[in-house]
Design an enzyme around this catalytic site. Structure first.
Site, PDB file in Angstrom:
ATOM      1  N   HIS A  85      38.962  45.890  31.252  1.00  7.84           N
ATOM      2  CA  HIS A  85      40.274  45.336  31.610  1.00  7.84           C
ATOM      3  C   HIS A  85      41.007  44.787  30.379  1.00  7.84           C
ATOM      4  CE1 HIS A  85      39.543  45.422  36.040  1.00  7.84           C
ATOM      5  NE2 HIS A  85      38.293  45.313  35.658  1.00  7.84           N
ATOM      6  N   ASN A 158      40.533  44.084  42.422  1.00 13.90           N
ATOM      7  CA  ASN A 158      41.037  45.390  41.966  1.00 13.90           C
ATOM      8  C   ASN A 158      42.018  45.945  42.979  1.00 13.90           C
ATOM      9  OD1 ASN A 158      39.602  45.614  39.566  1.00 13.90           O
ATOM     10  ND2 ASN A 158      37.899  46.732  40.479  1.00 13.90           N
ATOM     11  N   TYR A 372      31.457  36.162  33.877  1.00 10.68           N
ATOM     12  CA  TYR A 372      32.816  35.838  33.419  1.00 10.68           C
ATOM     13  C   TYR A 372      32.838  34.596  32.540  1.00 10.68           C
ATOM     14  CZ  TYR A 372      34.425  39.555  36.430  1.00 10.68           C
ATOM     15  OH  TYR A 372      34.617  40.783  36.981  1.00 10.68           O
TER      16      TYR A 372
HETATM   17 FE1  HDE Z   1      34.820  42.425  36.186  1.00  9.13          FE
HETATM   18  N1  HDE Z   1      34.639  41.699  34.283  1.00  9.13           N
HETATM   19  N2  HDE Z   1      32.824  42.681  36.271  1.00  9.13           N
HETATM   20  N3  HDE Z   1      34.998  43.302  38.031  1.00  9.13           N
HETATM   21  N4  HDE Z   1      36.802  42.221  36.110  1.00  9.13           N
HETATM   22  C1  HDE Z   1      35.661  41.296  33.499  1.00  9.13           C
HETATM   23  O1  HDE Z   1      35.685  39.326  32.238  1.00  9.13           O
HETATM   24  C2  HDE Z   1      31.935  42.161  35.396  1.00  9.13           C
HETATM   25  C3  HDE Z   1      33.973  43.737  38.816  1.00  9.13           C
HETATM   26  C4  HDE Z   1      37.688  42.435  37.126  1.00  9.13           C
HETATM   27  O2  HDE Z   1      42.697  40.112  33.943  1.00  9.13           O
HETATM   28  C5  HDE Z   1      35.175  40.644  32.228  1.00  9.13           C
HETATM   29  O3  HDE Z   1      37.193  38.057  31.124  1.00  9.13           O
HETATM   30  C6  HDE Z   1      30.586  42.393  35.864  1.00  9.13           C
HETATM   31  C7  HDE Z   1      34.425  43.988  40.158  1.00  9.13           C
HETATM   32  C8  HDE Z   1      39.020  42.160  36.671  1.00  9.13           C
HETATM   33  O4  HDE Z   1      41.333  38.987  32.661  1.00  9.13           O
HETATM   34  C9  HDE Z   1      33.655  40.633  32.380  1.00  9.13           C
HETATM   35  C10 HDE Z   1      30.713  43.102  37.039  1.00  9.13           C
HETATM   36  C11 HDE Z   1      35.758  43.687  40.147  1.00  9.13           C
HETATM   37  C12 HDE Z   1      38.890  41.751  35.350  1.00  9.13           C
HETATM   38  C13 HDE Z   1      33.476  41.334  33.714  1.00  9.13           C
HETATM   39  C14 HDE Z   1      32.129  43.275  37.280  1.00  9.13           C
HETATM   40  C15 HDE Z   1      36.096  43.262  38.811  1.00  9.13           C
HETATM   41  C16 HDE Z   1      37.493  41.791  35.030  1.00  9.13           C
HETATM   42  C17 HDE Z   1      35.705  41.243  30.966  1.00  9.13           C
HETATM   43  C18 HDE Z   1      29.641  43.625  37.945  1.00  9.13           C
HETATM   44  C19 HDE Z   1      36.747  43.805  41.316  1.00  9.13           C
HETATM   45  C20 HDE Z   1      39.993  41.370  34.396  1.00  9.13           C
HETATM   46  C21 HDE Z   1      36.548  40.169  30.310  1.00  9.13           C
HETATM   47  C22 HDE Z   1      28.665  42.688  38.309  1.00  9.13           C
HETATM   48  C23 HDE Z   1      36.409  42.973  42.432  1.00  9.13           C
HETATM   49  C24 HDE Z   1      40.434  39.964  34.583  1.00  9.13           C
HETATM   50  C25 HDE Z   1      36.551  39.074  31.227  1.00  9.13           C
HETATM   51  C26 HDE Z   1      41.592  39.652  33.638  1.00  9.13           C
HETATM   52  C27 HDE Z   1      36.967  41.403  33.793  1.00  9.13           C
HETATM   53  C28 HDE Z   1      32.259  41.514  34.226  1.00  9.13           C
HETATM   54  C29 HDE Z   1      32.619  43.994  38.393  1.00  9.13           C
HETATM   55  C30 HDE Z   1      37.437  42.889  38.468  1.00  9.13           C
HETATM   56  C31 HDE Z   1      32.857  41.256  31.271  1.00  9.13           C
HETATM   57  C32 HDE Z   1      29.313  41.981  35.154  1.00  9.13           C
HETATM   58  C33 HDE Z   1      33.576  44.460  41.341  1.00  9.13           C
HETATM   59  C34 HDE Z   1      40.303  42.288  37.477  1.00  9.13           C
HETATM   60  O5  HDE Z   1      33.171  39.325  32.458  1.00  9.13           O
END
Ligand code: HDE
Length: 697
Positions: A85, A158, A372
């Site tokens: 993202h 999402n 996060y």
């Molecule tokens: Fe994320 N995800 N994610 N994700 N995600 C990040 O956090 C992560 C997942 C989502 O505008 C990171 O600050 C793991 C699902 C959005 O700043 C990180 C897993 C969904 C955004 C991270 C998921 C999301 C992130 C990268 C599986 C939808 C952007 C930088 C366990 C429900 C937020 C950060 C923004 C961002 C990890 C799965 C949505 C690395 C480990 C499911 C919208 O922390």
């Protein structure tokens, strides 16, 4: 920023600033009352054009602290981009509750009707780096930070209600597979490559979300026209400690709207920033994007009766099974003042929940609860990122945590621990109002186990595919053909077709045919073949499009001599219908229309292709049409508008250009003077035209 540079009202001396030493003449615009330019430590700067040198042509001196401070700060301007993202855009706004959920939760933000809670929303693509384009085929992040009176509540979701994997432990693998391949550093921002499909072909739980990713949901027309989903089940907890499961939904006021694939591809060259510009322009014009906030509520008993496990993030709860209740709205009404300070530094946490809300046992969510917070330590550089203005709660917050990199606060007193008796104003627990976890009864055998109830990977994928209109099914099949055609390893393509045959026999066959396979590969092995589930029209895009021009854009192509009255009539009709109208002409200075007046253009033809509009009008005099008949950009303007299934209004000159472009008019090409007919046609895409312009799988 220094105190002096924000607060000094002493105007700088313009005469001095215009001559800067012997050779460095610069021109500063006169007028205004400018604050004094200073270093970060507040020292006024006399010359910002020349570094300090031993003599006019001599070496620069190390003593030049002004040069060193400026360059050194510049050298450290970047922070690590988000791992996923990374490319995003955001806006401020508010949430307003319209219906209380007091029966289910004690969260004030969900029980105080009419209260406006400030928020910040960031939309993003997933796979590309921060400098990638806005319009690849990709899932969109939809993250909302609500600054409630009981602390920050982040819904980090999402634009697709399901996810690729069931367990957090697979996330690094998924992301490594979809991001650019590590040896070559490409492709950027796209899933159409071997490593992604290698992973997916070996991970059948990803197939349901793949169906969504291959639909037009991942090529949205505008961020103002996407849905948002919290994805996981959460819990609402009421005053008596009762729990109800909840799924969160955002539904765009403007309806869903996507581009077609060829258009999305061409948008990448037409405007890298298409989505952020669109959001910026809408908010600047006062057309504030708005979403309904809706919830699906269900009890443990109801969940137990679902033919799937709601704790599995690769499954959704169909609206037909648990209807959506609209309980509020979100309006985005303010553009950030500074991209870095706000949009880049905002840190969202699924762990940001408030009293009255709790997590479910979804194993994907459970992993996110760690990730996060952890990622911000390297991205924002230390433990005090909650003090950055965009991340700080707007309600009071106090505890005994202290120190760390970039501590911005000056905590007072000797008490930095709890319990304590030495300070009367030291923060204390609030047993009643404070956050409490749901007292869930957990039992069973510990182990690295995937629940049996997570084993069905194809039923909802089939339900999704079969719920689509014919056009949407053809788009899904065609994008699978497009993506798999980019996969070089033949057996991966075959394995993928094997999965698609499990989803729907006809889909597998269409894709195999589109890939030119001479033999159908075997269906994927599975212990749980797909069950037929009732169609869910709520899963369509076309079914959720609104026949409207609100929030859309109409482009009018003109040249010298174009019919002024006709242009004015079209402009009025489109504006009245809620569209933004833009004039496109060979020169940005404009064109002299039939009434002799100069009509200024919003865009030069070569730089303003029809992909930027939802419908177009081509209004040309005979001479104007002739002049454009050898102009590639004019021919492309018409061909692309037609190919992207848009309504086209033409007069005689427009018709001549269509002819030159080899475009045969159909029902979506209308006479420009019939503005009502044009506006009606412009409110939708001309789906019936598609077979005449491209071969779909
Ligand atoms: Fe994320 N995800 N994610 N994700 N995600 C990040 O956090 C992560 C997942 C989502 O505008 C990171 O600050 C793991 C699902 C959005 O700043 C990180 C897993 C969904 C955004 C991270 C998921 C999301 C992130 C990268 C599986 C939808 C952007 C930088 C366990 C429900 C937020 C950060 C923004 C961002 C990890 C799965 C949505 C690395 C480990 C499911 C919208 O922390």
């Amino acid at each position: 920023m220094s105190k002096r540079s924000t607060q000094s009202t002493k105007p700088h001396d313009t005469t001095e600033a215009t001559t800067t030493g012997h050779g460095g003449e610069i021109h500063q615009p006169a007028g205004g009352s400018h604050p004094e330019l200073t270093t970060n430590h507040g020292v006024p700067i006399s010359d910002n054009q020349n570094s300090l040198k031993a003599n006019p042509r001599g070496p620069t001196l190390l003593e030049d602290f002004i040069l060193r401070e400026k360059i050194s700060h510049f050298d450290h301007e970047r922070i690590p981009e988000r791992i996923v993202h990374a490319r995003g855009t955001g806006a401020h706004g508010y949430f307003e509750l319209t219906k209380s959920l007091a029966l289910y939760t004690r969260a004030k933000v969900l029980t105080e009707v009419g209260v406006k809670t400030p928020l910040f929303t960031r939309f993003s693509t997933v796979a590309g780096g921060a400098g990638s384009v806005d319009t690849p085929r990709d899932v969109r992040g939809f993250a909302v930070k609500l600054y409630t009176t009981e602390g920050n509540w982040d819904i980090v979701g999402n634009n697709i209600p399901v996810f690729f994997i069931q367990d957090a432990i697979k996330f690094p693998d998924l992301i490594h597979a979809v991001k650019m391949e590590p040896d070559r550093g490409f492709p950027q921002a796209g899933s159409a490559h071997d490593t992604f499909y290698d992973f997916v072909s070996l991970t059948p739980e990803a197939i349901h979300m793949l169906m969504w990713a291959m639909s037009d949901r991942t090529i949205p027309r505008s961020l103002r026209m996407i849905e948002g989903f919290g994805v996981h089940s959460f819990r609402l907890i009421n005053d008596t400690g009762e729990s109800t499961f909840v799924k969160f939904h955002w539904r765009p006021k403007l309806g869903l709207q996507s581009t077609v694939w060829d258009e999305a591809v061409k948008l990448q060259s037409a405007d890298n920033d298409f989505h952020r510009r669109d959001l910026f322009e809408a908010i600047s014009a006062g057309n504030f994007p708005e979403w309904e906030f809706a919830v699906q509520l269900f009890t443990q008993e109801e969940a137990d009766a679902f033919p799937f496990d709601h704790l599995d993030a690769t499954k959704l709860v169909p609206e037909e099974l648990v209807p959506l209740q609209v309980i509020g709205r979100m309006v985005l009404d303010r553009w950030p003042d500074n991209f870095f300070a706000e949009t880049e530094q905002v840190a969202f946490f699924p762990t940001n929940i408030v009293p009255g809300i709790d997590f479910s046992n979804d194993p994907l969510l459970q992993g996110r609860l760690f990730s996060y917070q952890d990622t911000q330590l390297s991205r924002l550089g230390g433990p005090n990122f909650h003090q950055i203005p965009i991340n700080a709660p707007k309600c009071p917050f106090a505890n005994q945590q202290r120190d760390g990199h970039m501590q911005m606060q000056v905590p007072k007193g000797r008490v930095a621990y709890e319990p304590s008796s030495l300070a009367a104003d030291s923060p204390r627990e609030s047993p009643k109002a404070g956050f409490r976890s749901f007292a869930a009864d957990e039992s069973g055998a510990k182990g690295r186990i995937r629940a049996e109830s997570f084993a069905d990977h194809y039923s909802q994928a089939r339900q999704f595919f079969r719920s689509q209109t014919d056009t949407e099914q053809a788009h899904i099949a065609s994008s699978l053909v497009f993506e798999l055609s980019k996969v070089e390893t033949e057996y991966i393509r075959e394995l993928m077709v094997g999965h698609l045959l499990r989803v729907d026999d006809s889909l597998g066959k269409r894709v195999a045919d589109g890939l030119g396979m001479d033999k159908l590969p075997p269906a994927a092995e599975t212990t749980v073949p797909a069950e037929d589930r009732p169609n869910s029209p709520a899963l369509q895009i076309i079914g959720k499009m609104k026949p409207t021009l609100e929030g859309r854009a109409v482009g009018i192509l003109v040249n010298h001599g174009s019919d002024a009255a006709l242009v004015a009539a079209l402009k009025k009709a489109a504006t009245d219908a809620g569209a933004t109208v833009k004039i496109v002409a060979p020169k940005v200075g404009g064109a002299k229309l039939s009434d002799g007046a100069l009509l200024k253009a919003h865009g030069q033809l070569a730089g303003t292709p029809s992909m930027l509009f939802d419908a177009v009008a081509i209004i040309l005099s005979e001479a104007g049409a002739k002049a454009l008949s050898t102009e590639g950009a004019a021919i492309d303007f018409v061909r692309n508008a037609f190919g992207h299934l848009k309504a086209i209004a033409i007069d005689a000159g427009g018709q001549a250009l269509l002819k030159t472009a080899g475009v045969k008019p159909d029902a979506g090409v209308v006479a420009a003077h019939d503005t009502t007919k044009f506006i009606d046609a412009a409110k939708t895409r001309q789906w019936a035209r598609e077979p005449s312009v491209r071969t779909l799988a």
